[in-house]
Structures are given as structure tokens and as C-alpha cells.
Design an enzyme around this catalytic site. Structure first.
Site, PDB file in Angstrom:
ATOM      1  N   SER A 131      -9.952  -0.776   6.884  1.00  0.00           N
ATOM      2  CA  SER A 131      -9.333  -0.532   5.572  1.00  0.00           C
ATOM      3  C   SER A 131      -8.664  -1.719   4.910  1.00  0.00           C
ATOM      4  O   SER A 131      -8.305  -1.648   3.739  1.00  0.00           O
ATOM      5  CB  SER A 131      -8.328   0.615   5.681  1.00  0.00           C
ATOM      6  OG  SER A 131      -9.006   1.840   5.776  1.00  0.00           O
TER       7      SER A 131
ATOM      8  N   LYS B 280       0.847  -1.185   0.000  1.00  0.00           N
ATOM      9  CA  LYS B 280       0.000   0.000   0.000  1.00  0.00           C
ATOM     10  C   LYS B 280       0.891   1.246   0.000  1.00  0.00           C
ATOM     11  O   LYS B 280       1.978   1.242   0.580  1.00  0.00           O
ATOM     12  CB  LYS B 280      -0.882  -0.030   1.261  1.00  0.00           C
ATOM     13  CG  LYS B 280      -1.994   1.009   1.292  1.00  0.00           C
ATOM     14  CD  LYS B 280      -2.878   0.814   2.527  1.00  0.00           C
ATOM     15  CE  LYS B 280      -3.991   1.842   2.616  1.00  0.00           C
ATOM     16  NZ  LYS B 280      -4.871   1.607   3.778  1.00  0.00           N
TER      17      LYS B 280
ATOM     18  N   SER C 198      -9.785   1.688   2.870  1.00  0.00           N
ATOM     19  CA  SER C 198      -8.889   2.467   2.042  1.00  0.00           C
ATOM     20  C   SER C 198      -7.855   1.659   1.269  1.00  0.00           C
ATOM     21  O   SER C 198      -7.278   2.158   0.317  1.00  0.00           O
ATOM     22  CB  SER C 198      -8.162   3.490   2.920  1.00  0.00           C
ATOM     23  OG  SER C 198      -7.314   2.822   3.833  1.00  0.00           O
TER      24      SER C 198
END
Lengths: 116, 486, 471
Positions: free
Chosen positions: B174, B75, B150
């Protein structure tokens, strides 16, 4: 003594009284603290949205009446003195690494005080 | 059927395929699919190929770790030395850290091959990944829908087979929610189980890094590789999990006590509810004991989460001032003005909204009513979870009250979007581990996720229950066709 | 009109730890800009603070030395404000759970100035403004500080100075800081208001920031008290504001307002665990403290019998006091040791700093060897002084300057035979003495001193000479 409307709101909130509307002035004050600026149009939209967000957050305020003297729980994780970091020097990083994301000057970070 | 990490590791060791060939297959797939899916925002093919060559060398020498030569993704909020790490925010444009996050340091040492950095909501604030400054990633299963967020890019990359596994971060859901939306497995470990060093902070007391993968076993393998205490993160814990978690997944669930709290099912889409109930039945039919329990404080979990996360975020994001890294505005009248302009131009709306909320709840006069009360309720929620785990081994709940939203679904207000985190945030507040595993599809064919929640450092039990379900439930969602095809 | 001064002092002291408060970078002064830095102290995204144990220990030492209660449980808070010298946009400090609380410093008058609290925090970086540009150096960012907050118990400029002076002395003594005000390792902020005598209410106060010398504290308090008195006398009201003391004009003027609001939004730092220091550890730290300066002063006067003047000269400097006591431990006498330090050693040290550092070339044992010769009257005090001077210059031991044979020459037997010699050599003078012309004895003294190179004990010689002449 002079009391601003913000102070009154704060006092009411402390007592657990729900105050709905947040004023544009208060939003501006928060923006100043947060180092953000909004255009008038953004401010309008934001103030409206913020009312709803605060009403949402206010369920927390409403759920406990009155004061909140005790905040830390007994079972909060703690570290003992002996487990703190020993005072031993670790080599610092070279200056070019520290400045690798900016244009520096003679090893310094540098900001022009104004720019057109 | 896609190969798992274990099978790939065997093939690499049998020289059926080299790490370089494997990496190239993923690079090809990314080049083909990523322009449409937008799972990756930064590609590192050159370093990937070099890493793959080194991995092949390690493999040749023997005794290489399980993850050696396996292509993966991180990420975009996990720091990578010399590789852009931007949190998908304009304010961190071109930011290249000169240090590695602890998790990446560990994986790199094990021969992991990094393909690139994945898309996400700006600073991990959002539930759709649409607040990314690079535009939203699309759900590979149906590109009219969001990936969730997210860690949307991390979920999409795994779903579309553009990475064998990925790492995401989970502050309020997330990892689990996008895993659920994309039909993959996502594990949020216990707070402190994985070092946060090098994870760009959103809500420091809630943030935790974890894997997204194609199977529970893969998630367990990756968790094994990244867990452990770190001197650079005081909140991390060197918990002794005993042997490798991936190797003890096959525990019989007979007698396992599974808690079901009605609070988790309030306002949940009926399709989702029925799939979860079906899964609970499966557990019960295989000898698990179902306990109906209550978690009354849960109704406040969502506002408590937003107060605490935003308070911490408003402080964590103060440092983006244009001085030491990232974006700096082009014209200004003074340093103060430079900082205000930089931040106003550099942050997106959702980030600003949360900074403002966080500033508000910490500001003088409001601190006691919001932040302090939220902390008190957080403790109450912790106590309720502790009590529940005295009688239960795990809890089962939906991961999200809904399946993937259509793209650009704004809802009526920001608060409506916040409501979609209702099932995941209590886990972060309590700091306990939870996994999301696919448990079916809705009528539109969009994946549904089931969440299994454990006690602090109870990852082994969580993974065992999830693995059991995955193995017993059969095919609950359709395969994704495409990607690297390996 | 007469007003009563109500004054409190906040003191920031840089701790002499090796590393910064939250990372392993050195705290060493100077260095090229941004070379004592890492991701933590420059606020890089993803970095996390790790609290330095020594900082906690030093703060507890300070607390114990200032009679504080030590909070065995404590935590760090974030103080949020944006300024370019503060890389994280928050300073990690302590708000509602400081390490130490409720202590005091006793002034010479016996009056106690209360210490409200002592907490630990990090220093900021340094800004240099030059021709339209601001340059930033984060070498000082993260250097550990303690902030010592006094009660508003100070009621005169003299008391303000004495408070700061005593604080500085105690902190130096316990070895946690060099407290150099000029270099900024000790900085004082003075809060001051006036009120009519007997009025229980406080007046509006101002804060004078960053005073960097002890005498300026006294002057700033006087100047600000006068300024406020003028305002009040004219029927005006004092404005609550931050002031600066200008030593050039000896005046206090308002500082340009930083645009920061003072709503610091303190909250517990989630990156740093709450920490506990158990009672056992606190006791251990207490035992590690040296004897505190004012206890030492009392002991020097009451137990060792030093005069107040001499005792005060020695106790002020920890290194000097240590050297003094080490010398006594070697068996040297209190009086000769103290005098030789104050007269001879200090004559080589012109400045306070030199005495503070007390870098001398001989050891306490070497010094004691010399003092003991004087104690045993083997040399007289003048010789002791001149020999000590030679020792200090050369770093060589006493044996280099006074040979055993020199000492043997003036043993009791040797002295007696010398006296006989002197009488025999000066029969006329001896006869004069016998006949009552007492001054004639000086002739024989001269003989003896010449023969011994001034090392003979002249009083002993006198007794012997008189005895021998009478025989």
C-alpha cells in the site's frame, strides 16, 4: 449423530480435498459470526464472488497435505519475562476524553436498546 | 526541479522563506488542485499555520530538526489527536482520536507542519484507493487513472506537490504500489522498525508505516525521523541503525550482490519487465554482481497474504460496533441488531468481503486448512528469504505487474484485483524492507516502479541501492508540473 | 436410580495487580464510571496491548501452588465474539499454550482433583440495563484474570465445595487475589453430568455459570444433580445448555441464550509477542512462595504439636499464621501464643473477613513480650488474657499495664517473704493446716493474691507455704 453439510465440508477441507461451492447457508452463518447482514441480492452476488475467493485461498490448503501439528517456528520473535511491562500505574484519561466520540450519560457509554 | 527536504531546510535556515510562507504556498496549491485530485480528505490549514509559526520560532532559536517547518500529510488511518481520522470509512465518520500515533508524535515534536489527512482505500483494503468513502483520488499524472492504493492520497499529494512528503501504511504493498503508479518514492520499512501505535490496524502482523517522498534522500530523512522502538508497540524494535541513514546514501555499489528471482517476473507486463531489466543492467555496468536466485514458495505468497491479512482484519474490525465511536445506525430493534445494522451500513463491499474471508478461514473446521497452513507457508517464505539474503545484499523486482489502472476498472472479479499485489505482498509476509523508485514510463506515459528489497533492518543498503539508481539513471519519468511550485 | 456425579469447575480469579493486564490503568475497585480507562482498555482504534509482567508472575505462582507444570513458552490468543462489554470484540486469552498445566488439589480424603490448565486473560466491562437503555462502564475492562480449569474429577457436592474452598485458601495465601466471591473477584462455573455407576462414558453435561458463594456451589451441584436425575429417571435426555443457579428458590434454570455463537475463532494475537519464562525465573518465583497452607497445617500439628482444632484456626488466615510465627520467632512459646490468639484475639474478630484482614494494634514483638511473661510464669494466664485485651484496645505495649515492680513483687524471694508474711498474719489458719485442715491454706492464698493483685503463681506459693508451715 446428525452431521450437517457444513461439517462434511469442513472434514473434507481438513483432508485437503477441494470443495468448490460454498452454500448460501454457510455464507449466512459466517455473516452472523461477522455481525454483518446482506440483502438477498447482495447475498447472491457475494456467494458467487466468495466461491472464487475461496478457490483462490484453497491453493494454500492444497499445497500442504494432511495435518498441521507444528505451527510456531523456532525463530518466532519472543520476549523474555524480564522485558514485560512492569506493574506500575499510569494515570488514566479523564472521562470526557473517553466519551469524546459519543453522547454519554453520567460518565457512562449509553445505547438505547431499540430505536425507531 | 522540485526542492527536496534538505534544500528546503537550508532555505528555511537562510531565511529565504519562512515556514509560514512555505505552508501558505502549499495551502494555495491544495485549494487549487485538491478539488480535482481528491488527495486530501481532511484539511488542517489552521493548525498547519499555527505549527508553521511555531516552526519559524524553533528555526529562529537555532538547532531545529531537519523536518522543522516542512509541510506534509498523513494517511487517514494514522491517529491525530483532535483531528478526524476515519480510514476513509463511513463507520469511522467524524471519529476524532484523543491520542497521537507514535509517528505523528515524533514528527510533531520535530516541528512538522500537517496539511491534512490523505485519501485511501477504506481501512487500507484495496489497490486503487477507489474503496474510499470519499471517492477515489485521481492520479495527478493522468486523471483518468487511479493513484493505486491503498495509500493513494499520500502518493497523489506528493506527486502533485501538495505536500513535501507524506506517510502511508503498507500491509501488502500500500505504500510501494501507489508510489509506483504516481511516480514517487515509497519506502516500506522492516516490520517493527516503526511503531504501529496509533495506526488503525488492518493486518497487524503485516502493517507498517513508511514515507512517500519525491526522492530517495527525502524518504531516508523521513525514515530517520520516524524509526525506533516504542514501549506502546511490543512488536516494534529499537534497532541500532548507527548514524543517520540519509547521510550515508552515497555508498558505491561496486560488489553489491543484487538478486533477481524469476518468480517476481512471471506474468509481468513486458514494458515493465524491460524497464526493470534495463535498471538491472545499469547496476551490473556499475560493478554490482547480479545473482539469479529462486524463491519457489513465492507462488503461494498471494493467497497466504489474503488469508493472514483478512483473518487479522476480521478480528481487528470487530470493534466497530457503533458503541464507543464512529457511525451508529439510526433505527434498530435491539443492541445486537444495532451492531449488525451499523456494521452493514458502515462498511463498504471490499471491507465486508475481507471480513467474511477472514471469518471463514478462522472458523471452526477451516482454521487448520487455511489459517494454519498459511502460517506454515509464511514461515517457508521467510526461510527462503533468509537463505537468499545469505548470498545477496538486495533483491530487485518490479513493484507491480502493471501500471495504473484506468478509473473504475473493476476487472473480472475481486480475485483479479488481488493479483495486482503479487510483487509486493511477499515483502510484508517476510517482514523485510523494500522501496519503490520510479524507473520509467509505459507507452501511455504512466510511471513504472522498481522495487528494491533488503534483509530485515537492511534499510541502509536498500536506500543506498535506490539512491544510486536514482542518481545514475537520469531522468526516467517526466516532471509533474503544478502544485506548490517550490 | 443411583447416578454418579461427574463434575468439573472452572474458576475465574481476579489478580491483585496494581494495573490492568494490557495497560497502565489502575485495577482499583469502584471509581466513577469510565475513569480507570485509556485507549487500550476501551478498544480505541490504533491502540495496542502491552502485557503486564506481574500477571504472568501471579499466574505462575498459582500454577506452582497447585502443583502444575509451568510452560516456559507461552502466548496470547484472541477469542473473538461481539458483545457490548467487550470493547475490542475479542478477549485476549490463552488457547493452546496456557501458562500452567496438569496440577492438582488434594482433598482431606486424600483424593486429588486434577487441574487441567491455568491461563491468563482480561476481564470485560460492566453493563447496566435500565429502562430501555444500556449503560456501559469499562473500568473493569482489562482487569487481569486467571482461569483455573479442573478435571471432571469431582463426584459430590461436598467435594465441589471443598475443592473451591481449598482453591480460595491457597490463592489468598500466595497473595495473588483476595478471592472475594461476593464481590466477584472469584467466580465459579460448574460443569456437571450424571452417569450410571461404572459406566465409562460421560453423560450430557450442563454448565452452571457464575456461582458467587462457596455454599451455593454445594447447593447448586445438589440441585442440578437432582434435576438431571429426574430427567433421566423419567426416560428423558439432558440438554446441553448453560444454566443459572437461583439461591432464592435453590433451583437451577436455563439461561437465556446469548445470541453469540460459540465459534470463537481463536488465533494467536499478532500484537503480543510470544513470551518465555526461563527455568531460573520459575525457580525464583517458586522460592518467593510462602509455605503453602496445607503444608503449614501439617507442620503446626506434627512439628509444633498444636491440636488439630487450634492449628486449623490459625493456618486458615495467612496474616494470622504470619503473626503467630513472628511471635514464635521472638521467643514466645507455641502453646501460650496459640491460645492467646485463638481465645483473646479472635474474640475481638467476629467475621471471617476480620480474621482475613487481621488488623490489630500491636506488633508481634509486643505480643511476644506479653506471652513471654506468661511463659516465665511472671504472670498467670488470666492476667495475660486481660492484659492482652487492654493492649489490643489501646495499642500500647505490655509495660503500660504491668510495671516492673509488679513483676519484682512476685520474684521467688519476694514470694517467699510474702508467704512468711501470710503465715504470720494468719497464725490460726497456719495451725489448722499443720493439723491437717488442708482447706485453711486458702486463707493464705487469699492474702497473697490480694497483696499481689492476682499476679502471684499460686502453685509456687502453695509449695512455699507448705514448706514454711512444716518448719
Amino acid at each position: 449423530m446428525f452431521v450437517s453439510s457444513g461439517d462434511l465440508t469442513a472434514a473434507a477441507v481438513r483432508k485437503g480435498v477441494r470443495i468448490m461451492a460454498i452454500s448460501k447457508t454457510e455464507i449466512e452463518k459466517l455473516a452472523k459470526l461477522a455481525k454483518l447482514s446482506f440483502t438477498d441480492e447482495e447475498l447472491e452476488r457475494f456467494t458467487a464472488e466468495f466461491d472464487e475467493i475461496i478457490a483462490f485461498a484453497d491453493t494454500v490448503n492444497q499445497s500442504i497435505e494432511g495435518g498441521t501439528e507444528q505451527i510456531r517456528s523456532v525463530d518466532a520473535r519472543m520476549v523474555s519475562f524480564d522485558d514485560l511491562r512492569p506493574d506500575e500505574v499510569v494515570p488514566s484519561l479523564p472521562n470526557d476524553k473517553i466519551l469524546s466520540n459519543v453522547e454519554g450519560y453520567n460518565g457512562f457509554f449509553k445505547v438505547e436498546r431499540s430505536k425507531k | 526541479m522540485r526542492a527536496g527536504i534538505y534544500e528546503l531546510a537550508i532555505r528555511l535556515r537562510n531565511r529565504e522563506i519562512s515556514a509560514v510562507e512555505l505552508t501558505k504556498a502549499y495551502i494555495d496549491a491544495i485549494e487549487k488542485l485538491n478539488p480535482a485530485i481528491n488527495a486530501y480528505v481532511y484539511l488542517t490549514f489552521d493548525t498547519a499555520l499555527k505549527a508553521a509559526e511555531q516552526a519559524d520560532q524553533m528555526l529562529k532559536e537555532g538547532d531545529a530538526p531537519l523536518l522543522c517547518g516542512i509541510p506534509m500529510a498523513l494517511k487517514d488511518n494514522i491517529c491525530t489527536d483532535g483531528i478526524a481520522t476515519t480510514c476513509c470509512s463511513k463507520i469511522l465518520k467524524d471519529f476524532k482520536p484523543y491520542y497521537d500515533a507514535a509517528v505523528w508524535e515524533k514528527l510533531k515534536a520535530q516541528g512538522a507542519v500537517l496539511l491534512g489527512k490523505t485519501n485511501m482505500d477504506e481501512f487500507a483494503m484495496g489497490s486503487t484507493s477507489e474503496t474510499s468513502c470519499y471517492g477515489a483520488p485521481l492520479n495527478p499524472r493522468n486523471t483518468n487513472y487511479v493513484t493505486g492504493g491503498s495509500s493513494g492520497g499520500s502518493a497523489a499529494a506528493v506527486c502533485a506537490n501538495l505536500a513535501v512528503y507524506s506517510l502511508g501504511s503498507d500491509t501488502g504493498g500500500s505504500i510501494r504500489q501507489p508510489a509506483s503508479f504516481c511516480g514517487v518514492v515509497g519506502l516500506k520499512p522492516t516490520y517493527g522498525a516503526v511503531s504501529r501505535y496509533g495506526l488503525i490496524a488492518y493486518g497487524s502482523s503485516l502493517d507498517q508505516i513508511g514515507p512517500l517522498a519525491n526522492s530517495v534522500k527525502d524518504a531516508a530523512i523521513v525514515f530517520d525521523a520516524i524509526k525506533g522502538g516504542d514501549k506502546r508497540d511490543q512488536t516494534s524494535v529499537d534497532y541500532d541503525y548507527g548514524s543517520s541513514l540519509a547521510e550515508c546514501l552515497d555508498r558505491d555499489i561496486k560488489g553489491m550482490r543484487i538478486g533477481v528471482a524469476e518468480e517476481f517476473f512471471e506474468g509481468i507486463n513486458t514494458e515493465i519487465k524491460s524497464k526493470i531489466e534495463k535498471a538491472i543492467k545499469l547496476f551490473e555496468n556499475n560493478g554490482a554482481v547480479i545473482e539469479n536466485i529462486r524463491l519457489p514458495a513465492l507462488k503461494l505468497a498471494l493467497p497466504v497474504y489474503y488469508i493472514i491479512a483478512c483473518a487479522e482484519a476480521s478480528s481487528n474490525l470487530g470493534r466497530y460496533d457503533g458503541i464507543r465511536y464512529g457511525y451508529r445506525t439510526s433505527s434498530y430493534t435491539g443492541i445486537e441488531d444495532m451492531i449488525v445494522r451499523t456494521r452493514s451500513e458502515g462498511f463498504g463491499d471490499e471491507v465486508k468481503r475481507r471480513i467474511m474471508l477472514g471469518t471463514y478461514v478462522l472458523s471452526s473446521g477451516y482454521y487448520d486448512a487455511y489459517y494454519k497452513k498459511a502460517c506454515l507457508i509464511r514461515e517457508e517464505i521467510n526461510r527462503e528469504f533468509d537463505a537468499v539474503f545469505e548470498n545477496c545484499d538486495v533483491l530487485v523486482a518490479p513493484t507491480a505487474p502493471n501500471t495504473a489502472f484506468p478509473l473504475n476498472h473493476k476487472g473480472d472479479s475481486p480475485v483479479e484485483m488481488y493479483l495486482s499485489d503479487i510483487c509486493t505482498v511477499p515483502v510484508n509476509i517476510a517482514g523485510v524492507p523494500a522501496i519503490s523508485v520510479p524507473c520509467g514510463e509505459d507507452s501511455r506515459g504512466l510511471p513504472i516502479g522498481m522495487q528494491i528489497i533488503g534483509r530485515r533492518f537492511g534499510e541502509a543498503t536498500v536506500l543506498q541501492a535506490a539512491h544510486f539508481y536514482e542518481q545514475s539513471a537520469g531522468k526516467v519519468i517526466g516532471d509533474y508540473e503544478g502544485g506548490a511550485g517550490i | 436410580m443411583n447416578y454418579e456425579i461427574v463434575c468439573g469447575i472452572e474458576t475465574h480469579i481476579e489478580l491483585a495487580t496494581k494495573t490492568k493486564i494490557f495497560c497502565g490503568c489502575t485495577t482499583e475497585f469502584g471509581g466513577e464510571p469510565n475513569t480507570h480507562c485509556c485507549p487500550v482498555c476501551t478498544g480505541q482504534p490504533g491502540s495496542l496491548p502491552i502485557l503486564n509482567q506481574k500477571v504472568v508472575e501471579y499466574a505462575i505462582k498459582a500454577g506452582l501452588a497447585l502443583n502444575c507444570k509451568i510452560n516456559t513458552k507461552s502466548h496470547m490468543d484472541r477469542k473473538n465474539y461481539v458483545y457490548p462489554d467487550l470493547p475490542k470484540a475479542y478477549q485476549i486469552s490463552q488457547y493452546d499454550e496456557p501458562l500452567c498445566e496438569k496440577g492438582y488439589i488434594e482433598l482431606d480424603s486424600g483424593k486429588r482433583i486434577g487441574i487441567t490448565r491455568i491461563h491468563i486473560e482480561e476481564d470485560a466491562g460492566k453493563l447496566i440495563h435500565e429502562s430501555g437503555l444500556t449503560y456501559i462502564d469499562y473500568n473493569r475492562s482489562g482487569v487481569p484474570l486467571i482461569e483455573i480449569v479442573s478435571e471432571p474429577d469431582i463426584s459430590s457436592a461436598e467435594e465441589a465445595k471443598e475443592y473451591a474452598e481449598k482453591l480460595q485458601l491457597i490463592m489468598r495465601y500466595i497473595g495473588i487475589s483476595d478471592c472475594k466471591m461476593q464481590e466477584g473477584s472469584m467466580r465459579c462455573d460448574v460443569n456437571l453430568s450424571l452417569r450410571k455407576p461404572g459406566d465409562p462414558r460421560f453423560g450430557v453435561r450442563t454448565e452452571i455459570k457464575n456461582i458467587n458463594s462457596l455454599s451455593f456451589i454445594q447447593k447448586a451441584v445438589m440441585a442440578e444433580a437432582e434435576r438431571q436425575a429426574d430427567i433421566l429417571d423419567a426416560g428423558g435426555t439432558v440438554v446441553q445448555q448453560t444454566m443459572r443457579y437461583d439461591e432464592g428458590t435453590n433451583s437451577v434454570t436455563p439461561m437465556r441464550d446469548k445470541e453469540n455463537s460459540d465459534d470463537y475463532r481463536y488465533f494467536p494475537d499478532p500484537d503480543i509477542l510470544r513470551f518465555c519464562v526461563d527455568d531460573k525465573k520459575v525457580e525464583e518465583i517458586r522460592e518467593s512462595l510462602p509455605e503453602l497452607p496445607f503444608d503449614k497445617l501439617k507442620r503446626y500439628m506434627n512439628v509444633l504439636g498444636l491440636s488439630e482444632a487450634t492449628a486449623k484456626q490459625i493456618f486458615r488466615y495467612r496474616m494470622v499464621a504470619e503473626f503467630f510465627e513472628d511471635t514464635l520467632a521472638e521467643g514466645a512459646s507455641v502453646k501460650n501464643t496459640a491460645n492467646l490468639i485463638v481465645v483473646t484475639i479472635f474474640s475481638n474478630m467476629d467475621t471471617e473477613e476480620e480474621k482475613e484482614l487481621f488488623a490489630i494494634r500491636i506488633s508481634a514483638a509486643q505480643f511476644a513480650a506479653l506471652v513471654k511473661l506468661a511463659d516465665e510464669k511472671k504472670i498467670n494466664i488470666g492476667v495475660a488474657q486481660s492484659t492482652l485485651q487492654k493492649m489490643l484496645e489501646s495499642g500500647k505495649p505490655v509495660e503500660e499495664f504491668i510495671k516492673p515492680e509488679d513483676l519484682v513483687g512476685i520474684s521467688d524471694e519476694a514470694l517467699e517473704s510474702l508467704c512468711k508474711e501470710a503465715i504470720d498474719a494468719n497464725p490460726e489458719a497456719a495451725a489448722n493446716v499443720r493439723n491437717g485442715k488442708d482447706k485453711a491454706i486458702n486463707v493464705m492464698f487469699g492474702y497473697i493474691m490480694k497483696k499481689t493483685g492476682g499476679k502471684a503463681d499460686i502453685r509456687k506459693a502453695e509449695v512455699l507455704l507448705r514448706k514454711l508451715i512444716r518448719q
